[in-house]
Design an enzyme around this catalytic site. Structure first.
Site, PDB file in Angstrom:
ATOM      1  CB  THR A  98      -0.910   0.036   1.252  1.00  0.00           C
ATOM      2  OG1 THR A  98      -0.094   0.258   2.407  1.00  0.00           O
ATOM      3  CG2 THR A  98      -1.693  -1.265   1.400  1.00  0.00           C
ATOM      4  CG  HIS A 103       1.131   2.970   5.967  1.00  0.00           C
ATOM      5  ND1 HIS A 103       0.442   3.961   6.630  1.00  0.00           N
ATOM      6  CD2 HIS A 103       1.963   2.416   6.879  1.00  0.00           C
ATOM      7  CE1 HIS A 103       0.845   4.004   7.883  1.00  0.00           C
ATOM      8  NE2 HIS A 103       1.766   3.075   8.063  1.00  0.00           N
TER       9      HIS A 103
END
Length: 155
Positions: free
Chosen positions: A85, A87
Site C-alpha cells: 500500500t 502507507h
C-alpha cells in the site's frame, strides 16, 4: 548497493558530547541492531549516551524533538519496509520531513538512521549485522556527532 562517495570517517572525538539515541521497535531485529550499533559508536567515540525506544517510525520525530532540547546531537533509528500500500511512502516522507525540520528548527544535528527498504534483505544488509555491507546506525551516529562538532567550532 553503491558505497561510491561514502566519506571515510569512522570515528570522531566525541568526549563532552551528549548524544540522544532513539530507535523504533517495529521490525524489531533490525531496529535492535541499529540501536546497539548507534550506542556502541557513540560510546566508542567518548560521548555520553541518552537512549530510549518508541514503537514505530512515526513516533521518532516527537521524541527526537524532546531530546534535541538537552542533547548536542540526536540519532533516530528505524526500519520501514515497503508493503503493498502507499502507507510506506507516507511514513517515509513524514519521518524524513519531521527529522529534518527538527534539526533546522532546533539547530541540533539529527542523524537519520531510518532504513526505508523494499524488503527485509535490504534492511539486514544495511543494519550492521555480521556480513552486512553497511552499518547505518553507526553511520548516522558519526554524521550527527561530526556535525555537532562542526557547529560547535563555527563562529
Amino acid at each position: 548497493m553503491s558505497k561510491e562517495g561514502l566519506p571515510n570517517v569512522s570515528s570522531v572525538a566525541g568526549a563532552g558530547l551528549v548524544v540522544g539515541i532513539v530507535s523504533a521497535t517495529w521490525n524489531e531485529k533490525i531496529c535492535n541492531q541499529l540501536h546497539a550499533e548507534a550506542i556502541r559508536t557513540a560510546k566508542d567515540c567518548g560521548a555520553k549516551v541518552i537512549e530510549t525506544r518508541v514503537i514505530g517510525a512515526l513516533e521518532l520525530p516527537i521524541v527526537v524533538q524532546k531530546l534535541a532540547q538537552t542533547c548536542d546531537a540526536v540519532v533516530a533509528n528505524g526500519c520501514v519496509i515497503k508493503g503493498g500500500t502507499p502507507h510506506f511512502d507516507y511514513v517515509c516522507d513524514s519521518v524524513t520531513e519531521g527529522l529534518t525540520r527538527i534539526a533546522l528548527d532546533s539547530g541540533v544535528p539529527v542523524g537519520n538512521g531510518v532504513l526505508t527498504t523494499l524488503n527485509e534483505e535490504q534492511a539486514i544488509d544495511r543494519a550492521g549485522f555480521d556480513g552486512s555491507t553497511e552499518n547505518k546506525g553507526a553511520e548516522a551516529t558519526i554524521a550527527a556527532m561530526h556535525t555537532a562538532l562542526v557547529l560547535r567550532d563555527l563562529p
